[in-house]
Motif scaffolding. Structure first.
Motif, PDB file in Angstrom:
ATOM      1  N   TRP A 162       0.826  -1.208   0.000  1.00 32.08           N
ATOM      2  CA  TRP A 162       0.000   0.000   0.000  1.00 32.08           C
ATOM      3  C   TRP A 162       0.863   1.262   0.000  1.00 32.08           C
ATOM      4  CZ3 TRP A 162      -4.726   0.687  -1.414  1.00 32.08           C
ATOM      5  CH2 TRP A 162      -5.636  -0.366  -1.341  1.00 32.08           C
ATOM      6  N   ALA A 163       2.028   1.191   0.627  1.00 29.72           N
ATOM      7  CA  ALA A 163       2.937   2.340   0.599  1.00 29.72           C
ATOM      8  C   ALA A 163       3.423   2.607  -0.823  1.00 29.72           C
ATOM      9  CB  ALA A 163       4.119   2.087   1.532  1.00 29.72           C
ATOM     10  N   VAL A 164       3.721   1.535  -1.558  1.00 31.34           N
ATOM     11  CA  VAL A 164       4.141   1.689  -2.954  1.00 31.34           C
ATOM     12  C   VAL A 164       3.000   2.273  -3.787  1.00 31.34           C
ATOM     13  CG1 VAL A 164       4.878   0.452  -5.018  1.00 31.34           C
ATOM     14  CG2 VAL A 164       5.835  -0.168  -2.797  1.00 31.34           C
ATOM     15  N   ILE A 165       1.786   1.767  -3.579  1.00 30.54           N
ATOM     16  CA  ILE A 165       0.621   2.290  -4.306  1.00 30.54           C
ATOM     17  C   ILE A 165       0.419   3.771  -4.002  1.00 30.54           C
ATOM     18  CG2 ILE A 165      -1.889   2.139  -4.526  1.00 30.54           C
ATOM     19  CD1 ILE A 165      -1.660  -0.851  -3.998  1.00 30.54           C
ATOM     20  N   THR A 166       0.532   4.130  -2.724  1.00 34.28           N
ATOM     21  CA  THR A 166       0.356   5.528  -2.330  1.00 34.28           C
ATOM     22  C   THR A 166       1.392   6.428  -2.995  1.00 34.28           C
ATOM     23  OG1 THR A 166      -0.519   4.819  -0.183  1.00 34.28           O
ATOM     24  CG2 THR A 166       0.232   7.101  -0.365  1.00 34.28           C
ATOM     25  N   GLY A 167       2.637   5.965  -3.034  1.00 27.01           N
ATOM     26  CA  GLY A 167       3.677   6.745  -3.696  1.00 27.01           C
ATOM     27  C   GLY A 167       3.386   6.952  -5.171  1.00 27.01           C
ATOM     28  N   CYS A 168       2.922   5.905  -5.838  1.00 30.73           N
ATOM     29  CA  CYS A 168       2.587   6.020  -7.266  1.00 30.73           C
ATOM     30  C   CYS A 168       1.433   6.992  -7.490  1.00 30.73           C
ATOM     31  CB  CYS A 168       2.229   4.645  -7.823  1.00 30.73           C
ATOM     32  SG  CYS A 168       3.588   3.456  -7.824  1.00 30.73           S
ATOM     33  N   VAL A 169       0.413   6.907  -6.643  1.00 33.01           N
ATOM     34  CA  VAL A 169      -0.740   7.798  -6.781  1.00 33.01           C
ATOM     35  C   VAL A 169      -0.332   9.251  -6.552  1.00 33.01           C
ATOM     36  CG1 VAL A 169      -2.967   8.440  -5.770  1.00 33.01           C
ATOM     37  CG2 VAL A 169      -2.431   6.035  -6.184  1.00 33.01           C
TER      38      VAL A 169
END
Length: 213
Positions: A162-169
């Motif tokens: 989820w941290a990776v997803i948040t960074g991408c968003v």
């Protein structure tokens, strides 16, 4: 000079879309270099091989891993060759669903385009889920290697995902103008990582003669 080149590209884009009966709406942000960087990183070539090599090796042995890689490479190349040809023929942001509508028999244009549009959307969603999970678990794996006392759990891997997803968003929403540069940076990191791991494997792996002795 840069403004003139940008204006020329915009006019070229508009003219190409006009031939296809479309009007340009999206703003050009990516250059050839940044698009190339995105395509290379999207394929996650050596990263996937490094992470999933053991599965092919365990199920098929050395021969299965090598020939399986060759078959997969040829199959992927055939798909992307067709996509490249269609993209050069009709460079539309919609991609596959537009090409299907353009080439399908008139009777089935709508239903085929609708189905391909949904399949493409689901594929992108699955790709995002897979690659972010892949990145999160790789980060967790690096943490385990760096700290043997750390016992990684599944929920922590999920949080890293989820941290990776948040960074991408955040990158795509807050600073989209930096995205092309970020793609080029990731390409450099991708190539540097490949050689770093390759050199490390060559140095630390015992030679056949050493292993035999």
């Amino acid at each position: 000079m840069a403004d003139g080149m940008q204006s020329s590209l915009k006019q070229s884009d508009s003219a190409t879309l006009a031939l296809l009966g479309k009007k340009q709406v999206l703003k050009r942000r990516f250059s050839f270099t940044s698009l190339f960087a995105f395509a290379v990183c999207e394929l996650i070539t050596w990263e996937t091989v490094l992470a999933l090599f053991s599965q092919a090796f365990d199920n098929g042995g050395p021969a299965g891993a090598i020939y399986g890689f060759i078959i997969a490479w040829l199959s992927t190349m055939s798909v992307y060759t067709v996509i490249s040809e269609l993209a050069s023929l009709a460079p539309i942001a919609g991609g596959q669903y537009y090409w299907v509508y353009m080439l399908a028999p008139p009777r089935y244009k709508t239903v085929c385009s609708y189905a391909i549009g949904w399949l493409t959307s689901l594929a992108w969603i699955a790709t995002v889920a897979t690659e972010t999970l892949f990145a999160g678990t790789m980060i967790q794996g690096a943490m385990i290697i760096d700290n043997p006392d750390y016992a990684g759990t599944k929920w922590q891997g999920t949080l890293l995902t989820w941290a990776v997803i948040t960074g991408c968003v955040l990158i795509n929403v807050l600073i989209p103008q930096w995205l092309p540069r970020f793609e080029v940076f990731i390409l450099v990191f991708h190539i540097a990582g490949f050689f770093a791991i390759l050199v490390t494997l060559l140095v630390v792996t015992p030679t056949l003669g050493t292993h035999a002795s």
